[in-house]
Design an enzyme around this catalytic site. Sequence first.
Site, PDB file in Angstrom:
ATOM      1  N   GLU A  33      10.357 -25.356  32.949  1.00  0.00           N
ATOM      2  CA  GLU A  33      11.176 -25.126  34.150  1.00  0.00           C
ATOM      3  C   GLU A  33      10.401 -25.542  35.381  1.00  0.00           C
ATOM      4  O   GLU A  33       9.207 -25.258  35.514  1.00  0.00           O
ATOM      5  CB  GLU A  33      11.583 -23.650  34.251  1.00  0.00           C
ATOM      6  CG  GLU A  33      12.338 -23.338  35.545  1.00  0.00           C
ATOM      7  CD  GLU A  33      13.202 -22.092  35.469  1.00  0.00           C
ATOM      8  OE1 GLU A  33      13.477 -21.623  34.342  1.00  0.00           O
ATOM      9  OE2 GLU A  33      13.602 -21.603  36.536  1.00  0.00           O
TER      10      GLU A  33
ATOM     11  N   ASP B 280      10.114 -21.332  30.418  1.00  0.00           N
ATOM     12  CA  ASP B 280      11.123 -20.283  30.477  1.00  0.00           C
ATOM     13  C   ASP B 280      11.924 -20.291  29.179  1.00  0.00           C
ATOM     14  O   ASP B 280      12.873 -21.058  29.022  1.00  0.00           O
ATOM     15  CB  ASP B 280      12.045 -20.463  31.687  1.00  0.00           C
ATOM     16  CG  ASP B 280      12.863 -19.204  31.960  1.00  0.00           C
ATOM     17  OD1 ASP B 280      12.804 -18.262  31.151  1.00  0.00           O
ATOM     18  OD2 ASP B 280      13.550 -19.161  32.994  1.00  0.00           O
TER      19      ASP B 280
ATOM     20  N   TYR C   8       6.655 -23.859  34.775  1.00  0.00           N
ATOM     21  CA  TYR C   8       6.357 -22.853  33.757  1.00  0.00           C
ATOM     22  C   TYR C   8       7.290 -22.990  32.571  1.00  0.00           C
ATOM     23  O   TYR C   8       8.232 -23.785  32.581  1.00  0.00           O
ATOM     24  CB  TYR C   8       6.426 -21.444  34.348  1.00  0.00           C
ATOM     25  CG  TYR C   8       7.753 -21.020  34.927  1.00  0.00           C
ATOM     26  CD1 TYR C   8       8.235 -21.587  36.104  1.00  0.00           C
ATOM     27  CD2 TYR C   8       8.517 -20.039  34.326  1.00  0.00           C
ATOM     28  CE1 TYR C   8       9.432 -21.184  36.646  1.00  0.00           C
ATOM     29  CE2 TYR C   8       9.723 -19.627  34.862  1.00  0.00           C
ATOM     30  CZ  TYR C   8      10.182 -20.202  36.032  1.00  0.00           C
ATOM     31  OH  TYR C   8      11.371 -19.813  36.575  1.00  0.00           O
TER      32      TYR C   8
END
Lengths: 522, 63
Positions: free
Chosen positions: A129, A124, A122
């Site tokens: 990340e 971040d 995802y």
Amino acid sequence: MFICVYSWLVVHVAGTQFTPSSLKAFVNSLFGIETEYGIAVEDADATHLVAESREVVKSYAGRYASPWNYRAEDPRNDVRGFHVEKLSQDPTDAQFDKPADRAQTPSEDRCDRVLPNGARLYNDHGHPEYSTPECTDLRSLVAHDKAGERIVLECAKRRAEVLGKSIEIFKNNTDFHGASYGTHESYLLRRGVAWDDVVHNLAPFLATRIIYAGAGKVGTEDKGAPPCPYQLSQRADFFSVLQSVDTLHNRPLVNTRDETHGDARRFRRLHVIAGDANMSEYATALRVGATNLVAALIESGWQTPVALRDPVRAIKHVSRDQTYKWMIETTDNDSISAVDVQRAYLRACRELELPGSEWVLNEWEETLDALADDPMNLHDRLDWVAKKSLLDDFAASEELDWTRDAATLQSLDLAYHNVDPEAGLYYGLVEAGAMTTLVDETEIEAALCDPPAQTRAALRGLLVRRYADKIKSVSWGGLAVEEHGERIVLPLPEAAADYPALCAQIEATESLRDVAAVLRKA
Amino acid sequence: MNTFHADETMRRPLPADPIQKPGGDDSGPSEPKVKRPDTRQLLDRMKRVDPEQAKRYRQRSGQ
């Protein structure tokens, strides 16, 4: 963020009589690593990184499940028994925020992808990340950590092709201008351990483990600190308090975030933010292996004989000490070396006599002995030594000065962490046979697709592989799916004795209602 | 209360690659037994690194 789960397991310790008295209910060690990667887009400044990081994540081409269930998370919950209104923000970083780049919802901002190998990918806050799936053994963890590098790099290459510009990915923790981003570890810890005991016993260990776990950094970013040509840790400059729930600013040595992602009545997640991103497989294994044993030590009720006067000051001093003596102050107005602090923890971990801990204990001991003798002999396994050795040789051959040519050396420091095997200096060392590696190509390739078999990640991965298009939300603890207009919640059992058998049962099902029935019985 | 065991950590042991113990005799310290990397092979790769890249490298503050 990554989390630990638990599973009760009856274990027969090799060599012992298999009688009722020898049966013990062990809890698996569980751990994982979450890495925020640095990202450099050709001709783009930090203003665009949040949007570009999202695009990199969205370039993931494999099967995945989304969105993430953010209602199951609360990073503002403090283990000390309170809830903060707001986490501290870095005021310097805030200047890069542009309203046009702001996403409407956490899902749009994070672009979560839960992968068939049980990992989470995802965005971040401007960093792609990668959270490894929950692992029970170091070998799997190292393989999944390396798989994460490849997955993020592949996403960046796809995005670069669309963009028509180069994108580089760095597994490090600093931009040399005062911005840091994390590599966090998660360890299973019993809820019953008093938090004050965790902090008291963990702080001296975290303040000193950088002597083998540090990734090395050219220069310092601590305003007001004396100049430092090279230090052990990338992150040491960024800690300012002993404990806190914050992670973005005023970072603590011991993070108090209480976000278990498991049975919070029985367990907590020890969320370690005071660590560097290791390129070296050996350093990764030793860092996590030793910390995992220390977590067990703290659970056992052991009390450290070493009390540091100021653990935050200690980690900075150890990181910057050019003599490599690493002497730090204790509360009784004495001093002790970082090596001896680590030896105190090592001795106590040996006395636990945990089956299967031999590799970590032996490597830990030999590494500490070598650090006390001549740290530079560890250039084939510790990142900070490998990088220093490489830069020393280059500086000598090119007649560079560590002060005058700091910018050039910082560029080489950054290049050490480039995860592209064709460009990264760490991977140049591996190619030259100059770094000790622990896992082979087959294991890393397997980790790209397959979750660890002995944790709930096996179930998560299987469900993503089979039902990605029917998953309506996902978190570490479970999934919500929809089939024939019916919404079904699938909590992942934390207490399954035999995850492979459970996976086999799920493979044999024909509907999600059948899957739910299998999971209910687990 | 059951003790937390870490046996699963090393159920599949990692290959040991023991570090050489510090050697030496009465005549003085011995030569380190660890082979140093041949950085000549890396020299070209290092020379290709843009010496200004760290100056340009700016990141968002993360966790």
